[in-house]
Design a protein around this motif. Sequence first.
Motif, short mmCIF file in Angstrom:
data_model
loop_
_atom_site.label_atom_id
_atom_site.label_comp_id
_atom_site.label_asym_id
_atom_site.label_seq_id
_atom_site.Cartn_x
_atom_site.Cartn_y
_atom_site.Cartn_z
N THR A 98 0.83 -1.20 0.00
CA THR A 98 0.00 0.00 0.00
C THR A 98 0.87 1.26 0.00
OG1 THR A 98 -0.15 -0.13 2.40
CG2 THR A 98 -1.94 -1.10 1.14
N ASP A 99 2.10 1.11 0.45
CA ASP A 99 2.99 2.27 0.41
C ASP A 99 3.61 2.37 -0.98
OD1 ASP A 99 4.77 0.21 0.33
OD2 ASP A 99 5.89 0.79 2.11
N ASP A 100 4.55 3.27 -1.15
CA ASP A 100 5.15 3.48 -2.46
C ASP A 100 6.51 2.79 -2.56
OD1 ASP A 100 5.21 4.36 -5.03
OD2 ASP A 100 5.82 6.41 -4.55
N SER A 101 6.65 1.63 -1.89
CA SER A 101 7.94 0.95 -1.90
C SER A 101 8.27 0.35 -3.26
CB SER A 101 7.98 -0.14 -0.84
OG SER A 101 7.04 -1.15 -1.16
N GLY A 102 7.24 0.03 -4.05
CA GLY A 102 7.47 -0.47 -5.39
C GLY A 102 7.93 -1.91 -5.45
N ILE A 103 7.75 -2.68 -4.37
CA ILE A 103 8.16 -4.09 -4.39
C ILE A 103 6.94 -4.97 -4.21
CG2 ILE A 103 9.51 -5.87 -3.21
CD1 ILE A 103 11.43 -3.67 -2.36
N ARG A 104 6.87 -5.97 -5.07
CA ARG A 104 5.78 -6.94 -4.99
C ARG A 104 6.42 -8.32 -5.09
NH1 ARG A 104 1.63 -8.75 -9.47
NH2 ARG A 104 3.53 -8.55 -10.65
N GLN A 105 5.97 -9.24 -4.26
CA GLN A 105 6.52 -10.58 -4.29
C GLN A 105 5.36 -11.58 -4.27
OE1 GLN A 105 10.04 -11.44 -1.92
NE2 GLN A 105 8.95 -13.17 -1.04
N ARG A 106 5.49 -12.64 -5.07
CA ARG A 106 4.46 -13.67 -5.08
C ARG A 106 5.07 -14.99 -5.52
NH1 ARG A 106 0.96 -13.53 -10.50
NH2 ARG A 106 2.63 -13.09 -11.95
N GLU A 107 4.39 -16.05 -5.16
CA GLU A 107 4.84 -17.37 -5.59
C GLU A 107 4.11 -17.72 -6.88
OE1 GLU A 107 5.62 -20.69 -2.75
OE2 GLU A 107 3.81 -21.45 -3.72
N ILE A 108 4.87 -18.23 -7.85
CA ILE A 108 4.29 -18.60 -9.14
C ILE A 108 4.82 -19.97 -9.54
CG2 ILE A 108 4.07 -16.20 -9.92
CD1 ILE A 108 6.54 -16.76 -11.75
N GLU B 106 9.11 -8.37 -8.00
CA GLU B 106 9.10 -7.25 -8.94
C GLU B 106 9.40 -5.98 -8.17
OE1 GLU B 106 5.44 -5.18 -10.75
OE2 GLU B 106 6.04 -6.71 -12.21
N THR B 107 10.41 -5.26 -8.63
CA THR B 107 10.78 -3.99 -8.01
C THR B 107 10.60 -2.88 -9.04
OG1 THR B 107 12.44 -5.14 -6.69
CG2 THR B 107 12.62 -2.74 -6.80
N LYS C 175 12.62 2.05 -13.98
CA LYS C 175 12.93 0.65 -14.27
C LYS C 175 11.94 -0.26 -13.56
CE LYS C 175 17.88 1.44 -14.12
NZ LYS C 175 19.10 1.21 -13.38
N VAL C 176 11.74 -1.42 -14.16
CA VAL C 176 11.00 -2.50 -13.51
C VAL C 176 11.92 -3.71 -13.57
CG1 VAL C 176 8.98 -4.01 -13.57
CG2 VAL C 176 8.76 -1.59 -14.22
N ILE C 177 12.24 -4.25 -12.40
CA ILE C 177 13.16 -5.38 -12.32
C ILE C 177 12.41 -6.58 -11.75
CG2 ILE C 177 15.30 -6.25 -11.28
CD1 ILE C 177 16.09 -3.23 -10.97
N ARG C 178 12.47 -7.69 -12.46
CA ARG C 178 11.86 -8.93 -11.97
C ARG C 178 12.98 -9.93 -11.70
NH1 ARG C 178 7.44 -8.51 -15.99
NH2 ARG C 178 5.72 -7.64 -14.81
N SER C 179 12.95 -10.51 -10.50
CA SER C 179 13.91 -11.55 -10.17
C SER C 179 13.15 -12.78 -9.69
CB SER C 179 14.90 -11.05 -9.11
OG SER C 179 14.21 -10.72 -7.92
N TYR C 180 13.79 -13.93 -9.81
CA TYR C 180 13.16 -15.20 -9.45
C TYR C 180 14.12 -16.01 -8.60
CZ TYR C 180 10.20 -13.87 -13.36
OH TYR C 180 9.36 -13.19 -14.20
#
Length: 152
Positions: free
Chosen positions: A94-104, A126-127, A137-142
């Motif tokens: 909800t804040d503006d940290s810009g990080i999202r994490q999920r299991e896929i 995703e950052t 930038k949008v950075i995705r790491s796995y």
Amino acid sequence: MALGKTSARYGEQVPTPHYGQPRYRVIADELRKRIESGTIPPGALLPAESVLTAEFRVARGTIRKALAALREEGHVATEHGRGTYATRQTPKPTDDSGIRQREIPADAHLATLFKVEVGTAIIERETVIRREEQVDKVIRSYHLHNAPLRHQ
């Protein structure tokens, strides 16, 4: 086919064509609601395909299409020999940290890179990096999820 038409072969009403969403989408929506509400918690196995076919009164192929749609969305993962289970969902911050994490579930490309089976649970992070309120930038790491999911 008309509504309420009786089948000579089976002696019961025959379903009419479904106008609107395909049946597998309706089933996927219902299962997604159960996952998001916690009725099916993260890590919990979904009912077997045979149970779902009986509950929704559809063919196994329809259930498989619904599960495939949920896999693509990251709501479920399937492991050979284990079954299909709900994945952990991390809401967007909800804040503006810009990080999202999920299991896929790992797709073919990620499975090859990590040397695991397609569908193995992995973590996607995703950052979003902003510069003066503009996305720079949008950075995705796995990375692999080290511990197997357990019922909570």
